[in-house]
Design an enzyme around this catalytic site. Structure first.
Site, PDB file in Angstrom:
ATOM      1  N   ASN A  55      -0.742 -11.637   3.033  1.00  0.00           N
ATOM      2  CA  ASN A  55      -1.116 -10.219   3.187  1.00  0.00           C
ATOM      3  C   ASN A  55       0.089  -9.298   3.138  1.00  0.00           C
ATOM      4  OD1 ASN A  55      -2.766  -7.827   4.439  1.00  0.00           O
ATOM      5  ND2 ASN A  55      -1.050  -8.184   5.851  1.00  0.00           N
ATOM      6  N   GLY A 105       2.388 -10.801   7.455  1.00  0.00           N
ATOM      7  CA  GLY A 105       2.339  -9.352   7.682  1.00  0.00           C
ATOM      8  C   GLY A 105       1.168  -8.957   8.565  1.00  0.00           C
ATOM      9  N   ALA A 106       0.877  -9.795   9.566  1.00  0.00           N
ATOM     10  CA  ALA A 106      -0.342  -9.599  10.368  1.00  0.00           C
ATOM     11  C   ALA A 106      -0.091  -8.850  11.671  1.00  0.00           C
ATOM     12  CB  ALA A 106      -0.996 -10.943  10.656  1.00  0.00           C
ATOM     13  N   TYR A 123       5.402  -1.943  -7.902  1.00  0.00           N
ATOM     14  CA  TYR A 123       4.395  -2.510  -6.979  1.00  0.00           C
ATOM     15  C   TYR A 123       3.230  -3.075  -7.796  1.00  0.00           C
ATOM     16  CZ  TYR A 123       0.496  -2.282  -3.577  1.00  0.00           C
ATOM     17  OH  TYR A 123      -0.607  -2.560  -2.789  1.00  0.00           O
ATOM     18  N   LYS A 161       2.008  -7.037  -7.788  1.00  0.00           N
ATOM     19  CA  LYS A 161       0.638  -7.449  -7.467  1.00  0.00           C
ATOM     20  C   LYS A 161       0.001  -8.160  -8.667  1.00  0.00           C
ATOM     21  CE  LYS A 161      -0.164  -5.944  -3.225  1.00  0.00           C
ATOM     22  NZ  LYS A 161       0.015  -6.911  -2.122  1.00  0.00           N
ATOM     23  N   SER A 172      -4.190  -5.646  -4.754  1.00  0.00           N
ATOM     24  CA  SER A 172      -4.489  -4.215  -4.800  1.00  0.00           C
ATOM     25  C   SER A 172      -5.075  -3.869  -6.160  1.00  0.00           C
ATOM     26  CB  SER A 172      -3.187  -3.427  -4.614  1.00  0.00           C
ATOM     27  OG  SER A 172      -3.394  -2.064  -4.935  1.00  0.00           O
ATOM     28  N   ILE A 203      -6.691   2.029   1.820  1.00  0.00           N
ATOM     29  CA  ILE A 203      -7.012   1.890   3.246  1.00  0.00           C
ATOM     30  C   ILE A 203      -5.916   2.621   4.017  1.00  0.00           C
ATOM     31  CG2 ILE A 203      -7.350   0.238   5.117  1.00  0.00           C
ATOM     32  CD1 ILE A 203      -8.368  -1.748   3.048  1.00  0.00           C
TER      33      ILE A 203
HETATM   34  N1  NAD Z   1      -3.380   0.018   2.825  1.00  0.00           N
HETATM   35  C1  NAD Z   1      -3.768   0.169   1.570  1.00  0.00           C
HETATM   36  O1  NAD Z   1      -4.208   1.249   1.139  1.00  0.00           O
HETATM   37  C2  NAD Z   1      -3.693  -0.989   0.617  1.00  0.00           C
HETATM   38  C3  NAD Z   1      -4.288  -0.862  -0.648  1.00  0.00           C
HETATM   39  C4  NAD Z   1      -4.245  -1.909  -1.512  1.00  0.00           C
HETATM   40  C5  NAD Z   1      -3.615  -3.081  -1.143  1.00  0.00           C
HETATM   41  N2  NAD Z   1      -3.016  -3.177   0.070  1.00  0.00           N
HETATM   42  C6  NAD Z   1      -2.342  -4.424   0.413  1.00  0.00           C
HETATM   43  O2  NAD Z   1      -2.811  -4.878   1.675  1.00  0.00           O
HETATM   44  C7  NAD Z   1      -1.769  -5.554   2.358  1.00  0.00           C
HETATM   45  C8  NAD Z   1      -1.609  -4.980   3.760  1.00  0.00           C
HETATM   46  O3  NAD Z   1      -1.325  -3.611   3.657  1.00  0.00           O
HETATM   47  P1  NAD Z   1      -1.177  -2.672   4.926  1.00  0.00           P
HETATM   48  O4  NAD Z   1      -1.483  -1.300   4.468  1.00  0.00           O
HETATM   49  O5  NAD Z   1      -1.878  -3.244   6.096  1.00  0.00           O
HETATM   50  O6  NAD Z   1       0.392  -2.779   5.173  1.00  0.00           O
HETATM   51  P2  NAD Z   1       1.283  -2.276   6.408  1.00  0.00           P
HETATM   52  O7  NAD Z   1       2.551  -1.790   5.793  1.00  0.00           O
HETATM   53  O8  NAD Z   1       0.534  -1.394   7.324  1.00  0.00           O
HETATM   54  O9  NAD Z   1       1.592  -3.640   7.197  1.00  0.00           O
HETATM   55  C9  NAD Z   1       2.318  -4.644   6.565  1.00  0.00           C
HETATM   56  C10 NAD Z   1       2.924  -5.542   7.615  1.00  0.00           C
HETATM   57  O10 NAD Z   1       3.734  -6.493   6.905  1.00  0.00           O
HETATM   58  C11 NAD Z   1       4.966  -6.632   7.578  1.00  0.00           C
HETATM   59  N3  NAD Z   1       6.013  -7.032   6.629  1.00  0.00           N
HETATM   60  C12 NAD Z   1       6.681  -6.249   5.744  1.00  0.00           C
HETATM   61  N4  NAD Z   1       7.597  -6.965   5.089  1.00  0.00           N
HETATM   62  C13 NAD Z   1       7.488  -8.233   5.556  1.00  0.00           C
HETATM   63  C14 NAD Z   1       8.182  -9.426   5.263  1.00  0.00           C
HETATM   64  N5  NAD Z   1       9.178  -9.451   4.359  1.00  0.00           N
HETATM   65  N6  NAD Z   1       7.832 -10.541   5.921  1.00  0.00           N
HETATM   66  C15 NAD Z   1       6.830 -10.527   6.859  1.00  0.00           C
HETATM   67  N7  NAD Z   1       6.160  -9.415   7.183  1.00  0.00           N
HETATM   68  C16 NAD Z   1       6.482  -8.279   6.531  1.00  0.00           C
HETATM   69  C17 NAD Z   1       5.241  -5.260   8.178  1.00  0.00           C
HETATM   70  O11 NAD Z   1       6.164  -5.365   9.260  1.00  0.00           O
HETATM   71  C18 NAD Z   1       3.850  -4.820   8.589  1.00  0.00           C
HETATM   72  O12 NAD Z   1       3.556  -5.189   9.926  1.00  0.00           O
HETATM   73  C19 NAD Z   1      -0.538  -5.426   1.470  1.00  0.00           C
HETATM   74  O13 NAD Z   1      -0.409  -6.590   0.660  1.00  0.00           O
HETATM   75  C20 NAD Z   1      -0.857  -4.236   0.609  1.00  0.00           C
HETATM   76  O14 NAD Z   1      -0.157  -4.242  -0.614  1.00  0.00           O
HETATM   77  C21 NAD Z   1      -3.041  -2.154   0.972  1.00  0.00           C
END
Ligand code: NAD
Length: 247
Positions: free
Chosen positions: A90, A13-14, A161, A165, A147, A194
């Protein structure tokens, strides 16, 4: 310190946001980075960005919830870059489609898997694909982006969710015990909010007084990925502005 030259990292998911920031910091520290994303164009442009910035990166698009696709992708990464030393799981949230916060009591059971598949099974899939090689080579870093919602109750219509997690965190605690003898470490980074393209409101209960930004996460991952962190396993590192979590 924290030099990753010669190491190969796979970040799921990068293609954007937190995952991209993690991949960027790993590349800056010298790792060759495979950028996984289910959106192929996103993976491609992220890899191109990192290469332009002087890093070594390739796009490795695949659906992280599809075990066979992940295994095939890892075979390709290993033939292009070498064995994966660092796996950062991620990809998370609600997967490929946007979350619709819903109280559990109102949720259709057919929607449960959307959260469990990406936040739990995708973590298993990536680890399953890289762990045998890591154990054989007696070196590996497994890092899962978790998370605070997996550690403490949140009233946001995201209970499945939270369950996904929490499942990954429980799994990694035992996995760390199993694979420590192979010098493979297994840790998680637990994030607070974030914001991306959504309004999070005000950061009332965050001691450091602000929400996170993706750039807050990469340094924590680099640390856990480094040789210097070789005696740290089974841990959860909070990157959340100082909010206390007792789990
Ligand atoms: N942003 C926040 O507030 C927050 C808070 C706590 C935890 N997190 C965790 O951090 C991580 C990243 O979050 P983010 O906000 O950057 O997410 P985001 O949704 O902005 O980006 C996630 C990326 O993962 C890709 N993706 C989705 N499903 C996929 C799959 N099946 N296979 C491969 N790629 C896939 C998407 O296309 C996207 O580019 C996640 O695990 C999320 O649960 C985020």
């Amino acid at each position: 310190m924290f030099d990753l030259t010669g190491k190969v990292a796979l970040v799921t998911g990068a293609g954007q946001h937190v995952g991209l920031a993690i991949a960027r910091d790993l590349a800056r520290q010298g790792a060759a980075v495979a950028i996984n994303d289910i959106v192929a164009d996103r993976a491609k442009s992220a890899a191109e960005d990192l290469a332009r910035e002087g890093g070594r990166a390739i796009a490795a698009p695949a659906d992280a919830t599809d075990l066979e696709a992940v295994k095939e992708s890892v075979r390709r990464i290993e033939s292009e870059l070498g064995p994966v030393d660092i796996l950062v799981s991620n990809a998370g949230n609600s997967g490929a489609t946007r979350a619709v916060p819903t109280a559990f009591v109102e949720m259709d059971p057919k929607d449960w898997s959307q959260y469990v598949d990406i936040n739990f099974y995708a973590v298993l899939n990536g680890i399953h694909a890289v762990l045998p090689g890591m154990c054989e080579r007696r070196h590996g870093r497994i890092i899962t982006i978790s998370s605070d919602a997996g550690r403490q109750g949140i009233n946001m219509g995201m209970s499945i969710y939270s369950g996904g997690k929490a499942g990954a965190l429980g799994f990694q605690r035992s996995l760390a015990c199993e694979v420590g003898k192979h010098q493979v470490t297994v840790n998680a980074v637990s994030l607070g909010m974030i914001p991306g393209d959504w309004d999070p409101g005000t950061p009332k209960a965050i001691p450091l007084g602000r929400f996170g930004v993706p750039e807050d996460v990469g340094p924590a991952v680099v640390f856990l990925a480094s040789d210097e962190a070789s005696w740290i396993t089974g841990q959860i590192l909070s990157v959340n502005g100082g909010v206390y979590r007792n789990v």
